[in-house]
Design a protein around this motif. Structure first.
Motif, short mmCIF file in Angstrom:
data_model
loop_
_atom_site.label_atom_id
_atom_site.label_comp_id
_atom_site.label_asym_id
_atom_site.label_seq_id
_atom_site.Cartn_x
_atom_site.Cartn_y
_atom_site.Cartn_z
N THR A 1 0.81 -1.22 0.00
CA THR A 1 0.00 0.00 0.00
C THR A 1 0.84 1.27 0.00
O THR A 1 0.30 2.37 0.05
CB THR A 1 -0.94 0.02 1.22
N GLY A 2 2.16 1.14 -0.03
CA GLY A 2 3.01 2.32 -0.17
C GLY A 2 3.50 2.90 1.14
O GLY A 2 3.79 4.09 1.21
N LYS A 3 3.63 2.07 2.17
CA LYS A 3 4.09 2.57 3.47
C LYS A 3 5.54 3.06 3.38
O LYS A 3 5.85 4.18 3.79
CB LYS A 3 3.96 1.47 4.53
N THR A 4 6.40 2.21 2.85
CA THR A 4 7.82 2.58 2.75
C THR A 4 8.00 3.75 1.79
O THR A 4 8.79 4.67 2.04
CB THR A 4 8.64 1.38 2.26
N ARG A 5 7.24 3.73 0.70
CA ARG A 5 7.33 4.82 -0.26
C ARG A 5 6.87 6.14 0.34
O ARG A 5 7.44 7.20 0.05
CB ARG A 5 6.49 4.48 -1.49
N LEU A 6 5.86 6.10 1.20
CA LEU A 6 5.39 7.32 1.85
C LEU A 6 6.52 7.96 2.67
O LEU A 6 6.74 9.18 2.60
CB LEU A 6 4.20 7.02 2.76
N SER B 1 -4.96 1.50 4.61
CA SER B 1 -5.04 0.50 3.54
C SER B 1 -5.61 1.10 2.26
O SER B 1 -5.89 0.38 1.30
CB SER B 1 -5.91 -0.69 3.99
N TYR B 2 -5.77 2.43 2.27
CA TYR B 2 -6.32 3.12 1.11
C TYR B 2 -5.35 3.05 -0.06
O TYR B 2 -4.15 3.31 0.10
CB TYR B 2 -6.61 4.57 1.47
N VAL B 3 -5.84 2.72 -1.22
CA VAL B 3 -5.02 2.70 -2.44
C VAL B 3 -5.85 3.27 -3.58
O VAL B 3 -6.98 2.84 -3.83
CB VAL B 3 -4.58 1.26 -2.81
N ASP B 4 -5.30 4.27 -4.26
CA ASP B 4 -5.91 4.82 -5.47
C ASP B 4 -5.07 4.36 -6.65
O ASP B 4 -4.00 4.89 -6.90
CB ASP B 4 -5.96 6.34 -5.39
N LEU B 5 -5.56 3.33 -7.35
CA LEU B 5 -4.77 2.72 -8.41
C LEU B 5 -4.74 3.54 -9.70
O LEU B 5 -3.95 3.26 -10.60
CB LEU B 5 -5.33 1.32 -8.72
N VAL B 6 -5.60 4.56 -9.78
CA VAL B 6 -5.66 5.35 -11.00
C VAL B 6 -4.64 6.48 -10.92
O VAL B 6 -4.74 7.36 -10.07
CB VAL B 6 -7.07 5.94 -11.21
N PRO B 7 -3.61 6.47 -11.76
CA PRO B 7 -2.59 7.53 -11.71
C PRO B 7 -3.14 8.86 -12.19
O PRO B 7 -4.08 8.92 -13.00
CB PRO B 7 -1.50 7.01 -12.66
N GLN B 8 -2.57 9.96 -11.67
CA GLN B 8 -3.02 11.30 -12.04
C GLN B 8 -2.09 11.85 -13.12
O GLN B 8 -1.14 12.59 -12.85
CB GLN B 8 -3.03 12.20 -10.81
N PHE B 9 -2.39 11.50 -14.37
CA PHE B 9 -1.53 11.89 -15.48
C PHE B 9 -1.57 13.38 -15.77
O PHE B 9 -0.68 13.92 -16.42
CB PHE B 9 -1.93 11.12 -16.75
N ASP B 10 -2.59 14.05 -15.26
CA ASP B 10 -2.74 15.47 -15.59
C ASP B 10 -1.84 16.36 -14.73
O ASP B 10 -1.76 17.56 -14.94
CB ASP B 10 -4.19 15.92 -15.42
N ILE B 11 -1.13 15.79 -13.74
CA ILE B 11 -0.23 16.58 -12.91
C ILE B 11 1.19 16.41 -13.42
O ILE B 11 1.71 15.31 -13.49
CB ILE B 11 -0.31 16.13 -11.43
N GLU B 12 1.81 17.51 -13.81
CA GLU B 12 3.17 17.44 -14.32
C GLU B 12 4.16 17.50 -13.16
O GLU B 12 3.99 18.26 -12.21
CB GLU B 12 3.42 18.62 -15.27
N GLU B 13 5.21 16.69 -13.26
CA GLU B 13 6.15 16.54 -12.15
C GLU B 13 6.83 17.86 -11.79
O GLU B 13 7.09 18.14 -10.64
CB GLU B 13 7.19 15.48 -12.50
N HIS B 14 7.10 18.70 -12.81
CA HIS B 14 7.84 19.91 -12.52
C HIS B 14 7.02 20.93 -11.74
O HIS B 14 7.54 21.94 -11.27
CB HIS B 14 8.36 20.55 -13.82
N GLU B 15 5.73 20.69 -11.57
CA GLU B 15 4.88 21.62 -10.84
C GLU B 15 5.15 21.60 -9.34
O GLU B 15 4.72 22.50 -8.62
CB GLU B 15 3.41 21.31 -11.11
#
Length: 654
Positions: free
Chosen positions: A320-325, A482-496
């Motif tokens: 669920t992304g604990k380590t990544r968080l 345990s929340y997981v949002d599997l849909v990526p947010q492609f509309d957000i640009e990394e440089h923002e």
């Protein structure tokens, strides 16, 4: 006989020192001012009956040394040498050993308190006022003791001299002026960034420059006059004030700073000046641009948790992304693997003590550093920046075993005279073994728990891992998600969204003792009354909490109140989930009854009459049809009751 101000404060503050330092201070002062002691006074210190009756001492305070006898033969009393320190003192030309049999440091009063009577007796002999309220209102040095004699016009002249007032000095003066002219170094650190030591050392350096430029002499009759007295007067902090001492700008200097326009030098430190809410929004944005989304207010809760206690556990379903968080949060605030301020360590199942983390002495007598010792040393040497340690899958081994040293030392956190957080030692010199060349002693030295070190563990609760003991749960904020949002947010640009560079002051705790919350007395009292109501319910199954949990809930709620990141109910709901409910488990009917009462009386409401054939179904119907005061806790109780009904046993964990 006049006692100088430095020694007065040494003796007054000695009551807060551990036994050895306490006694060393008293003896040093008595040696220096032994002329105040009469023959009757010496008899009080050396006679067993008088020492017991007047000073509450089990043995005489002083034991006269007989040069014709061996030392160990003299300091043995009742067959035990521990009643006297292995050190000498000389009072009125006579050598003595002095007692080490002291009780009453902090709350250790099981044998009574024989420190305070001795301390008060010494203060009385030296004509030192021990009334704390009176002392806390007294600014010193008094004008008749020391006055630099610098006029407002002279201060303005010095302010325009760039060799005297340079960047850091102007920064510190601007902060002091902005806060109203009086504050502790720790208050300034919390308000304006940097560390307490930054304000302390910059002030001393500024005083040196002023003395050098003006030629003003330090009075010869005052021993060890502290240089900062050129700039400030000082008093003891009152109850509820952060720090131990409060400095106040001399009035001529404060007036000069106003006329000079010092506010133009109040540095805008970028992220330092951001409000917590704005900063957390930036951190959230940074994390989301890396392709990870977490449920609302998780980052806010995570921040409040590590600010309240530098030990947090993230529990949740695998993947669920604990380590990544943890990694992304650290990156977002400027702590990375590349700059050495983020370290991830995989816990091994065979760890049974702290040697793998801190180090051990091998069969050859050589010290082998552990996985995190160098990291702790770096944090200790760079305490203005936060350091994040991630213990990945930390419950593959028993946490209370391999982290026992940390769990113990973290509870000794206290503020020193400079307003810095200090602890007992994690590493003593003796821990490095023989170390013939002194390499490790010099490399690592004595190490405590640095005030800028934050330990976050990740856990999976399944058949491959160990459960947590209450010892661990009491000392950490345990965040389950345990929340997981599997849909990526492609509309957000990394440089923002770019990473911030936050100082440790953004994370550093403001509270270590509930007495420091005196300025929030009404709020804290009301909060503790709510906790008492919860505790009365928990007592039914011996799941009630103690003072440690009470204090940590209070600190979390006060940090929430200052940061304004959550609603009041959301914040206390988090603490119910992190400090209260994880303690509950069992198979007796009393456990179910307790959960039902928590649901009706604390978290939600009366579910009687709702649709459903069982308590859990009725509770679920109530949650779905009503606004619950503590919604997450109510839903967790529904799960725990349902599990009890199905399995005859329940616990917080999945």
């Amino acid at each position: 006989m006049q006692i100088n101000r430095e020694d007065q404060h040494s003796i007054l503050n000695s009551i807060n020192l551990p036994n050895t330092k306490f006694m060393e201070t008293l003896i040093r002062i008595l040696e220096k001012y032994d002329k105040v002691l009469s023959e009757d006074d010496l008899e009080t210190l050396t006679d067993k009956v008088k020492s017991r009756n007047l000073l509450k001492q089990e043995y005489p305070v002083l034991l006269m040394i007989d040069p014709g006898k061996k030392k160990m033969d003299q300091i043995h009393m009742s067959g035990n040498y521990r009643y006297y320190a292995n050190k000498k003192c000389c009072i009125k030309g006579v050598e003595y050993f002095y007692t080490s049999q002291l009780y009453g440091y902090r709350d250790a009063t099981s044998h009574g308190d024989n420190r305070t009577p001795l301390w008060k007796w010494v203060c009385e002999k030296l004509n030192i006022n021990t009334d704390e309220d009176q002392r806390n209102e007294e600014w010193w040095p008094l004008l008749n003791e020391y006055n630099p004699g610098i006029t407002k016009d002279k201060w303005i002249e010095l302010l325009n001299n760039k060799t005297v007032f340079e960047g850091n000095s102007l920064d510190v003066m601007a902060a002091f002026h902005d806060i109203g002219g009086e504050a502790s170094c720790l208050q300034l650190a919390n308000m304006y960034g940097h560390t307490a030591n930054y304000y302390n050392m910059t002030s001393i350096h500024l005083a040196e420059q002023i003395i050098k430029e003006t030629g003003f002499m330090i009075p010869q009759n005052e021993e060890k006059l502290k240089l900062w007295q050129v700039i400030y007067v000082e008093r003891n902090a009152r109850k509820g004030e952060i720090g131990k001492y409060i400095w106040k700008l001399r009035p001529e200097l404060f007036e000069a700073l106003s006329e000079f326009g010092i506010q133009q030098y109040l540095k805008e430190r970028g992220e330092d000046k951001l409000l917590p809410k704005e900063t957390i929004e930036k951190i959230n944005k940074y994390i989301s641009t890396r392709g990870f989304s977490y449920e609302d207010n998780l980052i806010s809760n995570f921040y409040l948790s590590i600010k309240s206690k530098p030990f947090v556990i993230l529990a949740g379903t695998s993947g669920t992304g604990k380590t990544r968080l943890i990694r992304l949060f650290a990156e977002a605030v400027g702590a990375t693997k590349e700059n050495g301020r983020y370290l991830q360590v995989a816990v091994r199942p065979d760890w049974s003590d702290s040697s793998d983390l801190l180090g051990h002495v091998n069969l050859s007598g050589d010290f082998v550093p552990g996985k995190i010792l160098e990291f702790i040393k770096q944090a200790d040497e760079n305490n203005e920046e936060p350091y994040f340690l991630c213990l990945d899958e930390m419950n593959l081994a028993r946490v209370e075993y391999y982290m026992s040293d940390f769990l113990s030392v973290i509870e000794t956190r206290d503020l020193n005279e400079d307003g810095e957080v200090r602890t007992d030692l994690l590493m003593n010199i003796s821990d490095y073994g023989v170390d013939k060349e002194g390499i490790n002693r010099e490399r690592f030295g004595e190490l405590g728990f640095p005030e800028n070190l934050y330990i976050i563990g990740t856990v999976n609760m399944d058949e491959t891992t160990f459960p947590f003991s209450k010892k661990v749960l009491d000392r950490a904020n345990t965040i389950e998600f345990s929340y997981v949002d599997l849909v990526p947010q492609f509309d957000i640009e990394e440089h923002e969204a770019s990473a911030l560079s936050l100082p440790n002051s953004f994370f550093r705790t403001e509270y270590l003792n509930i007495l420091q919350c005196d300025n929030e007395k009404v709020y804290v009292t009301e909060l503790c009354e709510q906790l008492q109501d919860i505790n009365d319910i928990l007592k039914n199954t011996d799941a009630h909490v103690g003072y440690r949990v009470r204090d940590e809930v209070v600190f979390y709620m006060l940090n929430h109140k200052k940061a304004d990141l959550l609603s009041e109910n959301e914040a206390l709901d988090n603490e119910m989930m992190q400090k209260i409910l994880p303690r509950i488990q069992g198979s007796g009917l009393a456990v179910k009854s307790m959960l039902c009462k928590l649901f009706t009386d604390i978290c939600a409401g009366d579910y009687d009459g709702m649709s459903g054939s069982s308590d859990s179904e009725q509770m679920k119907a109530y949650v779905e049809g009503h606004d619950c005061k503590y919604e997450k806790s109510a839903k967790k109780i529904v799960y725990m009751v349902r599990r009890f009904e199905e399995d005859g046993f329940t616990s917080y964990w999945l």
